[in-house]
Enzyme design. Sequence first.
Site, PDB file in Angstrom:
ATOM      1  N   ASP A 181       0.938  -1.219   0.037  1.00 57.33           N
ATOM      2  CA  ASP A 181      -0.105  -0.109   0.251  1.00 57.33           C
ATOM      3  C   ASP A 181       0.928   1.273   0.123  1.00 57.33           C
ATOM      4  OD1 ASP A 181      -2.238   1.704   0.009  1.00 57.33           O
ATOM      5  OD2 ASP A 181      -2.833   1.138   1.991  1.00 57.33           O
ATOM      6  N   ASP A 185       2.579   6.714   5.306  1.00 61.15           N
ATOM      7  CA  ASP A 185       1.399   7.177   5.532  1.00 61.15           C
ATOM      8  C   ASP A 185       1.348   7.978   6.846  1.00 61.15           C
ATOM      9  OD1 ASP A 185       0.718   6.084   2.922  1.00 61.15           O
ATOM     10  OD2 ASP A 185      -0.902   4.833   3.580  1.00 61.15           O
ATOM     11  N   ARG A 237       1.728  10.532  -5.255  1.00 68.73           N
ATOM     12  CA  ARG A 237       1.630  10.677  -3.890  1.00 68.73           C
ATOM     13  C   ARG A 237       2.731  11.172  -3.118  1.00 68.73           C
ATOM     14  NH1 ARG A 237      -2.843   6.191  -1.216  1.00 68.73           N
ATOM     15  NH2 ARG A 237      -4.068   6.441  -2.797  1.00 68.73           N
TER      16      ARG A 237
END
Length: 347
Positions: A181, A185, A237
């Site tokens: 993933d 994060d 991102r």
Amino acid sequence: MTLAGGVAALVALLAGAAVPAARAAVHEAPAAQAPAAQASAAVRAAAAAHVSADGPVGFATVDALGRNGTTGGAGGPVVTVTTAAQLEDYVGRRGPYIIRVSGRIAIDDMITVVADKSVLGVGSTAEITGGGLQLGSTTRPGNNVIIRNIRFTGASDDSVSVTNKAHHVWIDHNDFSGGYDGLLDIKRESDFVTVSWNRFHHHSKTLLLGHSDNYTADVGKLRVTYHHNFFDGTDQRHPRVRFAEPVHVLNNYYRNNALYGVASTENAGVLMEGNYFENVAHPVYVGYDKSGPGRVVERNNRYVNSGTPQTAGTVVEPRTYYAYTVDDPGSVPAIVTAGAGVGKIGL
């Protein structure tokens, strides 16, 4: 002197030139920037040596939420771990610990790191593979944590997740690749984080900041500094931001990023400053996919064989919180490739 300022001054001194004054963003052909990317070995080595001597810059240094900066496990026992069981044991213990990761440790899930820990790779071969580190749970906070000099590979979920209101976190000089993933994060009301001198590669969804479009509890949180990171062929991102303000994206090197560089969404406020984009068709988006628009101010960036950034609105100045100096963006490729990643600091 701040880290950014020290590196800029050192590189300029060794190169025999003064540090250029800040300029407006420019769009240039690749050939115009070749000398910056081909700095001498002496300049690159000196820049790498300098970054190893400094502490965090940015939001991890701010006096807030009952903490004056980020110290990790300082003052606690120093232990060396070589197995997953040892790692999980020590990062979950109460109180400060300095945990030295030696060699390659395979894990199969997310290991929770609780408050007041330094997790430091030994030499250039420390690796966590197969799983990742989660800073904090709903009952055990992950505040005041330092993660440095570790290679993260092949995580089954996130490589590192800063979550559940974790604050005062410094993630520095790591190498991230090949996770399932996100590589790194930051979400769920976390705050006062610095992400510096890391290399990200062989991955798509690199850095998420903000849990989801519906998680409005992140408003007023997620203050993060991203500086001197190397986004080396990662797709997107870098970061993708929701709600946060200010987010300071400073002196990073973007190279061959297929989808985009930075996306500011859901009224986030992002300052893009002193970065270098090379072969990035979409350096900055305002709004992305189904997420509403954010705000972006950009200044003193370089765009080489790259598109035009989207900008909108105004953003709270990071100087409201901390002092910093911006490196000349033309020097960023040499400085960042010399200093980012593992094996560059003496641990």
